[in-house]
Design a protein around this motif. Structure first.
Motif, PDB file in Angstrom:
ATOM      1  N   VAL B  32       0.731  -1.162   0.030  1.00  0.00           N
ATOM      2  CA  VAL B  32       0.095   0.178  -0.010  1.00  0.00           C
ATOM      3  C   VAL B  32       0.888   1.295  -0.035  1.00  0.00           C
ATOM      4  CG1 VAL B  32      -1.626   1.421   1.208  1.00  0.00           C
ATOM      5  CG2 VAL B  32      -1.723  -1.082   1.415  1.00  0.00           C
ATOM      6  N   ARG B  33       0.610   2.203  -0.703  1.00  0.00           N
ATOM      7  CA  ARG B  33       1.209   3.477  -0.837  1.00  0.00           C
ATOM      8  C   ARG B  33       0.622   4.698  -0.980  1.00  0.00           C
ATOM      9  NH1 ARG B  33       2.877   4.473  -6.381  1.00  0.00           N
ATOM     10  NH2 ARG B  33       1.878   3.075  -7.423  1.00  0.00           N
ATOM     11  N   TYR B  34       0.825   5.742  -0.646  1.00  0.00           N
ATOM     12  CA  TYR B  34       0.030   6.929  -0.645  1.00  0.00           C
ATOM     13  C   TYR B  34       0.718   7.891  -1.739  1.00  0.00           C
ATOM     14  CZ  TYR B  34      -2.893  10.870   0.635  1.00  0.00           C
ATOM     15  OH  TYR B  34      -3.901  11.673   0.582  1.00  0.00           O
ATOM     16  N   ASP B  44      -1.948  -5.319  -4.427  1.00  0.00           N
ATOM     17  CA  ASP B  44      -2.569  -6.493  -4.790  1.00  0.00           C
ATOM     18  C   ASP B  44      -3.427  -7.049  -3.458  1.00  0.00           C
ATOM     19  OD1 ASP B  44      -1.063  -7.174  -2.439  1.00  0.00           O
ATOM     20  OD2 ASP B  44       0.402  -8.130  -3.451  1.00  0.00           O
ATOM     21  N   LYS B  45      -4.112  -8.314  -3.697  1.00  0.00           N
ATOM     22  CA  LYS B  45      -5.070  -8.686  -2.965  1.00  0.00           C
ATOM     23  C   LYS B  45      -4.656  -8.763  -1.117  1.00  0.00           C
ATOM     24  CE  LYS B  45      -8.075 -12.456  -2.451  1.00  0.00           C
ATOM     25  NZ  LYS B  45      -7.528 -12.652  -1.270  1.00  0.00           N
ATOM     26  N   SER B  46      -3.594  -9.304  -1.012  1.00  0.00           N
ATOM     27  CA  SER B  46      -2.959  -9.339   0.480  1.00  0.00           C
ATOM     28  C   SER B  46      -3.151  -7.919   1.000  1.00  0.00           C
ATOM     29  CB  SER B  46      -1.915 -10.324   0.625  1.00  0.00           C
ATOM     30  OG  SER B  46      -0.940 -10.032  -0.374  1.00  0.00           O
ATOM     31  N   ALA B  47      -2.659  -7.020   0.173  1.00  0.00           N
ATOM     32  CA  ALA B  47      -2.473  -5.559   0.719  1.00  0.00           C
ATOM     33  C   ALA B  47      -3.836  -5.109   0.937  1.00  0.00           C
ATOM     34  CB  ALA B  47      -1.584  -4.697  -0.381  1.00  0.00           C
ATOM     35  N   LEU B  48      -4.589  -5.350   0.054  1.00  0.00           N
ATOM     36  CA  LEU B  48      -6.102  -5.081   0.205  1.00  0.00           C
ATOM     37  C   LEU B  48      -6.927  -5.659   1.427  1.00  0.00           C
ATOM     38  CD1 LEU B  48      -8.089  -3.216  -1.062  1.00  0.00           C
ATOM     39  CD2 LEU B  48      -9.055  -5.317  -2.072  1.00  0.00           C
ATOM     40  N   MET B  51      -5.398  -3.995   4.583  1.00  0.00           N
ATOM     41  CA  MET B  51      -6.300  -2.332   4.564  1.00  0.00           C
ATOM     42  C   MET B  51      -7.433  -2.740   5.267  1.00  0.00           C
ATOM     43  SD  MET B  51      -5.848   0.171   1.742  1.00  0.00           S
ATOM     44  CE  MET B  51      -6.290   1.843   1.823  1.00  0.00           C
ATOM     45  N   ASN B  52      -8.076  -3.817   4.769  1.00  0.00           N
ATOM     46  CA  ASN B  52      -9.589  -3.937   5.113  1.00  0.00           C
ATOM     47  C   ASN B  52      -9.723  -4.320   6.620  1.00  0.00           C
ATOM     48  OD1 ASN B  52     -11.175  -3.144   2.918  1.00  0.00           O
ATOM     49  ND2 ASN B  52     -10.901  -5.260   2.041  1.00  0.00           N
TER      50      ASN B  52
END
Ligand code: ZN
Ligand code: ZN
Lengths: 402, 121
Positions: B32-34, B44-48, B51-52
């Motif tokens: 995840v980056r901003y 990707d999915k694992s980052a999402l 985050m969730n």
């Protein structure tokens, strides 16, 4: 016993596993990087409910890349020593551990299945041993958990690469079924297939089991309407995510053999919840204990008409607990396993069944077998061979009752 | 009530919540980056998923925009006959055109083989 289609059609290669495409790609990429020496994480943690292909993916991956899987499961995690004894020697660089099978040299891959089967309270260094072994980064390590616990699995979640597997979409389930239908040459009506897809709720294993039942001539009306008997974990997830009293009531009615388990699991959830206010907690627990008294009276005095009241009250209590913010975190009450095993005859038959037919054929421990696989095997048992088990199943006290 | 928000991997988006301290936690997630003035980018999915796990506490769940795994077209979930039982949280599904084809199973396997082979190289 007939061969289970879940075994017969278990994919041996990654691309034949339906669903979770991105998760599988990440898993494959991780291990390819590992082989190239890029080892950012000590291991991978696969999470997600049972029946959606986590274990299958690990074995398919190993098969495709010629790894030999050394699998450990809940029964191996009791002590740190038992873990080291089983795999400790594999992580020393001097051993050059490879495994030869069929003339092919295979590298080792360690698979810690059901890592959430380690009871945090009873854990005598099991988790720490897993982390220690992984930190050496000598052998690729994959762990799997239904629902990791944010507090007791903190280290694991932090250091391992977490890859989440999700239940399949109905259309993905449909693809899965089509393959078996074609291969078995079945003629099953679209209406029945539709019902199987709907009842399976994204659980590939359940869908295949239902298809086998339907193919064996079990009346599908029977399968889909009166008794769902969802795996406990899935039932709890669906109950706790529902804010419709009708849905909650329907779920409880179609899984009535598990009502008491649901009741205790909720009791526990409310008690431990961090998001429910204190006043709300006291109020809910007060309502809950009234119901507890009813359950106690019912069981002790065999006063089963009380069940009607419980049936009326429980949906409302679950509804208000959900609204208050109760969250199910995947704990399976341990007594659930014990209740079943208290019946000595059934216990012996179950052991016998597991050892004779299923050990080695199914990639799972005894615990996983009892909780997740047995409910589906139940319907195939011969009465003269397994009198106590068939009796239990018929009573609806356990698993599948159709 | 939980609010669902559609996002695409690799495309910046804003989070309709006051994040406070959680901001740091979110950008600390691997993948995840901003991007200033654009928003968060999830790889990707694992980052999402990671985050969730943070956002769900604020009543928000990010769902990836669902595309057909075989042909890449939009899967029109609202027209799906299973919309009442589908959680729509998968990264992809199969569109109705592809579903209606006789050889959908083979095409699914083949598409997946191609994708996985790319990950091998
Ligand atoms: Zn398509
Ligand atoms: Zn859908």
């Amino acid at each position: 016993m007939k061969m289970l289609w879940t075994e017969k059609y278990r994919p041996r290669v990654l691309n034949e596993i339906v669903g979770n495409e991105e998760a599988k790609r990440e898993l494959l990429k991780w291990i390819v990087d590992w082989q190239r020496g890029i080892r950012d994480n000590p291991g991978v943690l696969l999470t997600g409910p049972p029946g959606i292909g986590k274990t299958t993916a690990v074995y398919a991956l190993a098969n495709e890349l010629s790894f030999h899987v050394v699998e450990l499961n809940a029964s191996d995690y009791r002590t740190a020593q038992s873990i080291y004894a089983k795999v400790g020697h594999l992580t020393q660089s001097n051993t050059l551990d490879s495994f030869t099978s069929g003339g092919v040299r295979r590298n080792i891959l360690i698979f810690f299945d059901e890592i959430d089967g380690i009871d945090p309270k009873a854990d005598t260094g099991g988790l720490k041993a897993v982390l220690d072994i992984a930190s050496k980064k000598e052998v690729p390590i994959i762990a799997a958990a239904n629902v990791p616990d944010p507090s007791s699995h903190k280290e694991l979640l932090k250091s391992f690469k977490v890859i989440e597997f999700k239940p399949l979409t109905p259309r993905q389930i449909s693809i899965l079924l089509r393959r078996i239908i074609a291969s078995e040459g079945l003629s099953i009506s679209d209406e029945i297939i539709d019902k199987i897809i709907r009842s399976s709720r994204g659980d590939a294993r359940l869908a295949v089991n239902l298809l086998q039942e339907a193919a064996a001539g079990v009346d599908i009306e029977f399968v889909s309407t009166p008794m769902e008997n969802l795996p406990f974990d899935i039932l709890m997830k669906r109950l706790s995510s529902s804010l419709s009293i009708t849905e909650i009531r329907n779920l409880l009615n179609s899984n009535s053999s598990q009502i008491e388990d649901v009741f205790y699991a909720y009791f526990d959830m409310i008690l431990r919840s961090g998001s429910i206010s204190l006043e709300e907690k006291i109020r809910l627990l007060g309502e809950w204990s009234k119901l507890d008294i009813l359950f106690g009276r019912m069981n002790k005095k065999r006063y089963f008409s009380l069940f009607r009241y419980i049936n009326m009250l429980l949906p409302w209590l679950i509804y208000s607990a959900n609204r208050a913010g109760a969250i199910y975190d995947g704990r399976i009450p341990q007594y659930r396993l014990r209740l079943f095993i208290l019946n000595r005859g059934a216990r012996e038959e179950l052991n016998n069944l597991y050892n004779t037919y299923l050990k080695g054929r199914l990639h799972c421990s005894y615990r996983k077998f009892v909780l997740e696989v047995f409910p589906y095997v139940c319907g195939y048992l011969k009465e003269d061979e397994y009198p106590s088990l068939t009796k239990l199943c018929k009573k609806g006290g356990y698993g599948v009752t159709w | 009530m939980v609010q669902y928000m559609k996002i695409r991997y690799g495309v910046p988006f804003q989070i309709p919540r006051r994040l406070g301290d959680r901001f740091k936690e979110i950008v600390g997630i691997k993948g995840v980056r901003y991007v200033r003035q654009q928003g968060f980018v999830v790889s990707d999915k694992s980052a999402l998923d990671a985050m969730n796990r943070i956002l769900i506490k604020m009543g928000l769940i990010l769902v990836p925009d669902i595309r057909c795994f075989i042909c890449g077209m939009d899967v029109e979930c609202d027209e799906c006959s299973y919309k009442d039982v589908c959680k729509r949280d998968a990264g992809s599904c199969i569109c109705s055109t592809c579903m209606s084809r006789e050889d959908v199973v083979k095409r699914y396997y083949d598409t997946q083989r191609t994708m996985l082979d790319q990950a091998l190289h």
